[in-house]
Design a protein around this motif. Structure first.
Motif, PDB file in Angstrom:
ATOM      1  N   LEU A 120      11.186  21.788  10.848  1.00  0.00           N
ATOM      2  CA  LEU A 120      11.110  22.499  11.427  1.00  0.00           C
ATOM      3  C   LEU A 120      10.759  24.221  10.789  1.00  0.00           C
ATOM      4  O   LEU A 120       9.612  25.279  11.136  1.00  0.00           O
ATOM      5  CB  LEU A 120      13.029  22.706  11.380  1.00  0.00           C
ATOM      6  CG  LEU A 120      12.833  22.449  12.803  1.00  0.00           C
ATOM      7  CD1 LEU A 120      14.511  21.896  13.540  1.00  0.00           C
ATOM      8  CD2 LEU A 120      12.230  22.322  14.062  1.00  0.00           C
ATOM      9  N   ARG A 121      11.636  23.725   9.036  1.00  0.00           N
ATOM     10  CA  ARG A 121      11.112  25.324   8.521  1.00  0.00           C
ATOM     11  C   ARG A 121       9.801  25.842   8.092  1.00  0.00           C
ATOM     12  O   ARG A 121       9.710  26.791   7.916  1.00  0.00           O
ATOM     13  CB  ARG A 121      12.176  25.471   6.773  1.00  0.00           C
ATOM     14  CG  ARG A 121      13.653  25.025   7.614  1.00  0.00           C
ATOM     15  CD  ARG A 121      13.621  25.432   6.093  1.00  0.00           C
ATOM     16  NE  ARG A 121      15.606  25.387   6.623  1.00  0.00           N
ATOM     17  CZ  ARG A 121      16.013  26.482   6.979  1.00  0.00           C
ATOM     18  NH1 ARG A 121      15.757  27.235   7.075  1.00  0.00           N
ATOM     19  NH2 ARG A 121      17.741  25.805   6.417  1.00  0.00           N
ATOM     20  N   GLN A 124       8.603  26.712  11.360  1.00  0.00           N
ATOM     21  CA  GLN A 124       8.395  28.101  11.533  1.00  0.00           C
ATOM     22  C   GLN A 124       7.393  29.017  10.519  1.00  0.00           C
ATOM     23  O   GLN A 124       7.153  30.359  11.147  1.00  0.00           O
ATOM     24  CB  GLN A 124       9.905  28.575  11.104  1.00  0.00           C
ATOM     25  CG  GLN A 124      10.566  30.208  11.596  1.00  0.00           C
ATOM     26  CD  GLN A 124      11.580  30.501  10.885  1.00  0.00           C
ATOM     27  OE1 GLN A 124      12.561  29.188  11.905  1.00  0.00           O
ATOM     28  NE2 GLN A 124      12.532  31.230  11.115  1.00  0.00           N
ATOM     29  N   SER A 125       7.453  28.591   9.073  1.00  0.00           N
ATOM     30  CA  SER A 125       6.793  29.039   8.477  1.00  0.00           C
ATOM     31  C   SER A 125       5.186  29.484   9.025  1.00  0.00           C
ATOM     32  O   SER A 125       4.135  30.767   8.783  1.00  0.00           O
ATOM     33  CB  SER A 125       7.268  29.155   6.922  1.00  0.00           C
ATOM     34  OG  SER A 125       5.841  29.503   5.670  1.00  0.00           O
ATOM     35  N   GLN A 127       3.811  29.257  11.888  1.00  0.00           N
ATOM     36  CA  GLN A 127       3.596  29.793  13.390  1.00  0.00           C
ATOM     37  C   GLN A 127       3.552  31.238  12.655  1.00  0.00           C
ATOM     38  O   GLN A 127       2.671  31.821  13.427  1.00  0.00           O
ATOM     39  CB  GLN A 127       5.588  30.052  13.902  1.00  0.00           C
ATOM     40  CG  GLN A 127       5.044  27.834  14.576  1.00  0.00           C
ATOM     41  CD  GLN A 127       6.017  27.765  15.312  1.00  0.00           C
ATOM     42  OE1 GLN A 127       7.235  27.928  14.779  1.00  0.00           O
ATOM     43  NE2 GLN A 127       6.459  27.404  16.386  1.00  0.00           N
ATOM     44  N   LEU A 128       4.603  31.497  11.800  1.00  0.00           N
ATOM     45  CA  LEU A 128       4.394  33.086  11.791  1.00  0.00           C
ATOM     46  C   LEU A 128       3.413  33.133  10.990  1.00  0.00           C
ATOM     47  O   LEU A 128       2.772  34.503  11.570  1.00  0.00           O
ATOM     48  CB  LEU A 128       5.940  33.709  10.411  1.00  0.00           C
ATOM     49  CG  LEU A 128       6.703  33.294  11.771  1.00  0.00           C
ATOM     50  CD1 LEU A 128       8.602  33.789  10.214  1.00  0.00           C
ATOM     51  CD2 LEU A 128       7.249  34.136  12.635  1.00  0.00           C
ATOM     52  N   ILE A 137       9.733  32.602  17.352  1.00  0.00           N
ATOM     53  CA  ILE A 137      10.558  31.280  16.935  1.00  0.00           C
ATOM     54  C   ILE A 137      10.968  30.839  18.337  1.00  0.00           C
ATOM     55  O   ILE A 137      11.503  31.506  18.593  1.00  0.00           O
ATOM     56  CB  ILE A 137      10.504  30.589  16.184  1.00  0.00           C
ATOM     57  CG1 ILE A 137      10.122  31.753  14.657  1.00  0.00           C
ATOM     58  CG2 ILE A 137      11.156  29.665  15.385  1.00  0.00           C
ATOM     59  CD1 ILE A 137       8.447  30.611  14.708  1.00  0.00           C
ATOM     60  N   GLN A 141      13.732  26.492  19.357  1.00  0.00           N
ATOM     61  CA  GLN A 141      13.593  25.676  17.975  1.00  0.00           C
ATOM     62  C   GLN A 141      14.591  26.247  16.881  1.00  0.00           C
ATOM     63  O   GLN A 141      14.789  25.203  15.806  1.00  0.00           O
ATOM     64  CB  GLN A 141      11.894  25.778  17.615  1.00  0.00           C
ATOM     65  CG  GLN A 141      11.361  25.694  16.225  1.00  0.00           C
ATOM     66  CD  GLN A 141       9.975  25.439  16.055  1.00  0.00           C
ATOM     67  OE1 GLN A 141       9.423  25.932  16.993  1.00  0.00           O
ATOM     68  NE2 GLN A 141       9.205  26.266  14.830  1.00  0.00           N
ATOM     69  N   GLN A 142      14.747  26.791  16.699  1.00  0.00           N
ATOM     70  CA  GLN A 142      16.083  28.112  16.275  1.00  0.00           C
ATOM     71  C   GLN A 142      16.957  27.643  16.449  1.00  0.00           C
ATOM     72  O   GLN A 142      18.026  27.396  15.211  1.00  0.00           O
ATOM     73  CB  GLN A 142      15.730  29.305  16.731  1.00  0.00           C
ATOM     74  CG  GLN A 142      15.086  30.070  16.856  1.00  0.00           C
ATOM     75  CD  GLN A 142      14.969  31.972  16.591  1.00  0.00           C
ATOM     76  OE1 GLN A 142      16.370  32.037  16.874  1.00  0.00           O
ATOM     77  NE2 GLN A 142      13.563  32.112  16.941  1.00  0.00           N
TER      78      GLN A 142
END
Length: 182
Positions: A120-121, A124-125, A127-128, A137, A141-142
């Motif tokens: 997940l981390r 997220q990285s 995606q950003l 996000i 997912q958060q």
């Protein structure tokens, strides 16, 4: 295209601890599912034609480095994904859903968290990086990341994971254009 995809039998016990062999089996099972997936399969097939074996070995090393601390992975996750232009938010949601479900079917909860939280981390990285720092996000997912962190740290003795709608293995809101839109 991959061959020799192995799915565990329904009565196969889940692993209590990750090790090199079961991480390799996880990677092979997960990418087998990716290859079969109508949304992700074509993207991975184009990117990995003739290189599946190399990719599976690299991903086994990657997850072993993260989960077992072997520190054998050498690479840049951001750069590895940069050339794949066709990735949209819905691809991340599908990737996470498949990965988290594959992990859940193969590992006991305490071991599964060791894969799920980093996945997940990393997502997220990526995606950003891919969609810009103002990208939101998905809430699901958060929430899942927060629940996994609580489980790992023991902040909540009985963690409450987000509800799973319908047949979704984990909350995964698909965003972006539908598959039939161009």
């Amino acid at each position: 295209m991959m061959t020799n995809i192995q799915h565990p039998a329904a009565d196969t016990p889940r692993e209590r601890e990750p090790d090199e062999a079961n991480i390799r089996a996880l990677v092979e099972a997960f990418y087998g599912r990716v290859d079969e997936d109508p949304l992700l399969g074509p993207i991975f097939s184009r990117a990995l034609t003739g290189r599946w074996d190399e990719h599976l070995a690299k991903m086994t090393t990657f997850w072993s480095s993260l989960v077992l601390g072997t520190k054998n992975y050498r690479g840049n996750v951001q750069e590895a994904h940069r050339p794949v232009d066709e990735i949209e938010p819905r691809h991340f949601a599908r990737w996470l859903s498949l990965f988290l479900n594959t992990v859940e079917t193969r590992y006991e909860p305490a071991a599964a968290v060791q894969f799920m939280e980093p996945a997940l981390r990393i997502a997220q990285s990526l995606q950003l990086s891919k969609f810009g720092w103002d990208y939101q996000i998905p809430v699901e997912q958060q929430e899942l990341l927060a629940a996994l962190k609580r489980q790992r740290t023991g902040d909540n003795p009985e963690p409450r994971f987000p509800e799973r709608p319908g047949a979704e293995p984990f909350p995964a809101k698909f965003v972006g254009k539908p598959a039939d839109e161009k």
